[in-house]
Design a protein around this motif. Structure first.
Motif, PDB file in Angstrom:
ATOM      1  N   VAL A  11       0.821  -1.217   0.000  1.00  0.00           N
ATOM      2  CA  VAL A  11       0.000   0.000   0.000  1.00  0.00           C
ATOM      3  C   VAL A  11       0.859   1.272   0.000  1.00  0.00           C
ATOM      4  N   ARG A  12       2.141   1.119  -0.293  1.00  0.00           N
ATOM      5  CA  ARG A  12       3.043   2.273  -0.266  1.00  0.00           C
ATOM      6  C   ARG A  12       2.594   3.357  -1.241  1.00  0.00           C
ATOM      7  N   ASP A  13       2.250   2.981  -2.480  1.00  0.00           N
ATOM      8  CA  ASP A  13       1.833   3.977  -3.474  1.00  0.00           C
ATOM      9  C   ASP A  13       0.503   4.621  -3.091  1.00  0.00           C
ATOM     10  N   ASP A  17      -0.057   8.652  -2.571  1.00  0.00           N
ATOM     11  CA  ASP A  17      -0.984   9.415  -3.396  1.00  0.00           C
ATOM     12  C   ASP A  17      -2.089  10.080  -2.584  1.00  0.00           C
ATOM     13  N   HIS A  18      -2.506   9.457  -1.498  1.00  0.00           N
ATOM     14  CA  HIS A  18      -3.682   9.962  -0.787  1.00  0.00           C
ATOM     15  C   HIS A  18      -3.359  10.684   0.515  1.00  0.00           C
ATOM     16  N   PHE A  19      -2.144  10.524   0.996  1.00  0.00           N
ATOM     17  CA  PHE A  19      -1.765  11.229   2.223  1.00  0.00           C
ATOM     18  C   PHE A  19      -0.553  12.136   2.036  1.00  0.00           C
ATOM     19  N   GLY A  20       0.114  12.036   0.873  1.00  0.00           N
ATOM     20  CA  GLY A  20       1.257  12.896   0.601  1.00  0.00           C
ATOM     21  C   GLY A  20       2.571  12.164   0.764  1.00  0.00           C
ATOM     22  N   LEU A  99     -16.066   8.589   2.655  1.00  0.00           N
ATOM     23  CA  LEU A  99     -15.382   7.873   1.578  1.00  0.00           C
ATOM     24  C   LEU A  99     -14.270   8.759   1.019  1.00  0.00           C
ATOM     25  N   MET A 100     -13.032   8.288   1.126  1.00  0.00           N
ATOM     26  CA  MET A 100     -11.865   9.054   0.701  1.00  0.00           C
ATOM     27  C   MET A 100     -11.405   8.673  -0.701  1.00  0.00           C
ATOM     28  N   MET A 101     -11.603   7.420  -1.072  1.00  0.00           N
ATOM     29  CA  MET A 101     -11.151   6.948  -2.384  1.00  0.00           C
ATOM     30  C   MET A 101     -11.845   5.641  -2.710  1.00  0.00           C
ATOM     31  N   LEU A 102     -12.259   5.494  -3.971  1.00  0.00           N
ATOM     32  CA  LEU A 102     -12.832   4.244  -4.459  1.00  0.00           C
ATOM     33  C   LEU A 102     -12.089   3.876  -5.732  1.00  0.00           C
ATOM     34  N   ASP A 103     -11.489   2.692  -5.755  1.00  0.00           N
ATOM     35  CA  ASP A 103     -10.686   2.266  -6.904  1.00  0.00           C
ATOM     36  C   ASP A 103     -11.221   0.947  -7.434  1.00  0.00           C
ATOM     37  N   ARG A 104     -11.804   0.997  -8.645  1.00  0.00           N
ATOM     38  CA  ARG A 104     -12.272  -0.211  -9.313  1.00  0.00           C
ATOM     39  C   ARG A 104     -11.434  -0.517 -10.549  1.00  0.00           C
ATOM     40  N   ASP A 105     -10.331   0.193 -10.725  1.00  0.00           N
ATOM     41  CA  ASP A 105      -9.500   0.064 -11.928  1.00  0.00           C
ATOM     42  C   ASP A 105      -8.161  -0.608 -11.670  1.00  0.00           C
ATOM     43  N   ARG A 107      -5.643   0.341  -9.791  1.00  0.00           N
ATOM     44  CA  ARG A 107      -4.506   1.267  -9.810  1.00  0.00           C
ATOM     45  C   ARG A 107      -3.433   0.877  -8.803  1.00  0.00           C
ATOM     46  N   TYR A 108      -3.840   0.269  -7.686  1.00  0.00           N
ATOM     47  CA  TYR A 108      -2.874  -0.022  -6.628  1.00  0.00           C
ATOM     48  C   TYR A 108      -2.690  -1.512  -6.365  1.00  0.00           C
ATOM     49  N   LEU A 109      -3.755  -2.271  -6.528  1.00  0.00           N
ATOM     50  CA  LEU A 109      -3.716  -3.710  -6.269  1.00  0.00           C
ATOM     51  C   LEU A 109      -4.594  -4.415  -7.285  1.00  0.00           C
ATOM     52  N   ASP A 110      -4.413  -5.712  -7.395  1.00  0.00           N
ATOM     53  CA  ASP A 110      -5.283  -6.514  -8.243  1.00  0.00           C
ATOM     54  C   ASP A 110      -6.559  -6.828  -7.459  1.00  0.00           C
ATOM     55  N   ALA A 111      -7.278  -5.766  -7.116  1.00  0.00           N
ATOM     56  CA  ALA A 111      -8.485  -5.871  -6.294  1.00  0.00           C
ATOM     57  C   ALA A 111      -9.204  -4.532  -6.340  1.00  0.00           C
ATOM     58  N   ASP A 112     -10.498  -4.567  -6.031  1.00  0.00           N
ATOM     59  CA  ASP A 112     -11.242  -3.329  -5.828  1.00  0.00           C
ATOM     60  C   ASP A 112     -10.961  -2.818  -4.419  1.00  0.00           C
ATOM     61  N   LEU A 113     -10.868  -1.486  -4.281  1.00  0.00           N
ATOM     62  CA  LEU A 113     -10.494  -0.897  -3.002  1.00  0.00           C
ATOM     63  C   LEU A 113     -11.422   0.259  -2.650  1.00  0.00           C
ATOM     64  N   ALA A 114     -11.569   0.493  -1.375  1.00  0.00           N
ATOM     65  CA  ALA A 114     -12.180   1.720  -0.867  1.00  0.00           C
ATOM     66  C   ALA A 114     -11.377   2.149   0.352  1.00  0.00           C
ATOM     67  N   LEU A 115     -11.036   3.409   0.395  1.00  0.00           N
ATOM     68  CA  LEU A 115     -10.354   3.996   1.543  1.00  0.00           C
ATOM     69  C   LEU A 115     -11.372   4.881   2.250  1.00  0.00           C
ATOM     70  N   VAL A 116     -11.599   4.609   3.531  1.00  0.00           N
ATOM     71  CA  VAL A 116     -12.640   5.334   4.255  1.00  0.00           C
ATOM     72  C   VAL A 116     -12.102   5.846   5.580  1.00  0.00           C
ATOM     73  N   GLU A 117     -12.850   6.751   6.145  1.00  0.00           N
ATOM     74  CA  GLU A 117     -12.552   7.324   7.453  1.00  0.00           C
ATOM     75  C   GLU A 117     -12.448   6.227   8.520  1.00  0.00           C
TER      76      GLU A 117
END
Length: 330
Positions: A11-13, A17-20, A99-105, A107-117
């Motif tokens: 989860v380094r990338d 990307d999301h925290f700087g 909801l901070m980020m939703l990734d269905r493409d 971009r970071y892993l071979d999986a769907d992701l959601a980053l939340v509070e």
């Protein structure tokens, strides 16, 4: 299958990307309890953090099963459902993690992701067990949220996104879907337990007896689908926050309240239920008992780590299902 869970480097990338670029991940903890998705707590060097949801085959413990094609609660998992349902709950004024980020493409892993509070680690369930007085205010607020959901109405039933796209089938009555769902669960569970096999015909007759008392319905409320006190976190300010929202559906509110009664027990009246149809409620309650037999027995056949808990849950509900049998009147 060999399950490989996330490590900090994975989860380094995402963190960058999301925290700087100046932020550093100091801990990545996989939280227990999830069966369909992975849930991870990210902790950063400045004391902040977030929760990461991961939908992938390696995080899903559920084996395939026979399903009812138009059952809107079947396979309620995935980032697409999460995103649509999150928006619907926010629109209804119901508190969910931001909801901070939703990734269905991928971009970071071979999986769907959601980053939340990260709303904290206190579940309503633990407050109810350990400090009922402290749980009273969150329960009341949760009741208000549920009332808003259950009075958010639609002339159509089905998943939120499917209704918005005009893709939710409306060919049958909702109670008939639940009857087929219940009988499918019974058919799957009976070969695993001789008591169910011996009582199979009596259970089928009991379900038919309950179904016969249900009047038609043409309007549906917004329901969570599987809301227990373990699906509600309480913030430091005492605010209840709903999680595990992928099953959100427009459906009969009795489906929700049957589950709420099972899971909240003596605290259920604090949830301020809307008017309910007793006959529909009774059918749905019994159908959920059958679901809480089949599901735990099925997942107990896998490598799920808390197999004993699932077997105990199934046993509790097997006894309940058999105890409640009654013969239809002549």
């Amino acid at each position: 299958m060999t399950r490989v869970f996330l490590r900090p480097d994975d989860v380094r990338d995402l963190v960058r990307d999301h925290f700087g670029a100046g932020r550093r991940l100091v801990a990545l903890d996989r939280l227990t309890g999830g069966t369909k998705k992975g849930v991870y707590r990210l902790r950063l060097d400045d004391g902040s953090g977030a929760i990461l949801y991961v939908w992938s085959a390696g995080e899903n413990y559920w084996p395939p099963s026979e399903t009812v094609p138009d059952d809107p609660f079947t396979d309620a998992s995935g980032a697409a459902l999460f995103g649509a349902n999150h928006a619907a709950l926010c629109a209804a004024g119901v508190r969910v993690p931001d909801l901070m980020m939703l990734d269905r493409d991928g971009r970071y892993l071979d999986a769907d992701l959601a980053l939340v509070e990260d709303v904290g680690g206190v579940k309503l369930e633990s407050l109810m067990d350990g400090n009922p007085a402290l749980a009273a205010a969150p329960l009341a607020t949760l009741g208000e949220s549920l009332r808003r959901m259950h009075t958010t109405l639609s002339p159509h039933y089905g998943r939120v996104a499917a209704i918005e796209l005009g893709e939710a089938p409306q060919a049958r009555r909702t109670e008939d879907i639940i009857v087929d769902r219940a009988l499918s669960h019974l058919a799957s569970a009976a070969p695993r337990d001789t008591r169910l096999a011996d009582a199979y015909d009596r259970i089928v007759s009991h379900v038919a007896f309950l179904r016969a008392a249900v009047a038609p319905r043409t309007v549906y409320g917004l329901v969570h689908g599987e809301l227990g006190p373990d699906h509600v976190f309480v913030t430091a300010a005492g605010e209840p926050v709903l999680i595990d929202i992928e099953g959100l559906t427009y459906f009969d509110v009795e489906w929700e309240h049957a589950f709420l009664q099972l899971r909240f027990g003596d605290a259920y009246p604090a949830l301020r239920p809307v008017d309910l149809d007793p006959a529909r409620l009774e059918l749905y309650r019994y159908a959920q008992v059958l679901a809480l037999i089949e599901g735990p027995l099925r997942i107990a056949d896998t490598d799920f780590p808390d197999r004993r808990w699932m077997l105990d849950l199934a046993e509790w509900n097997i006894k309940k299902a058999l105890r409640e049998l009654q013969a239809p009147p002549d």
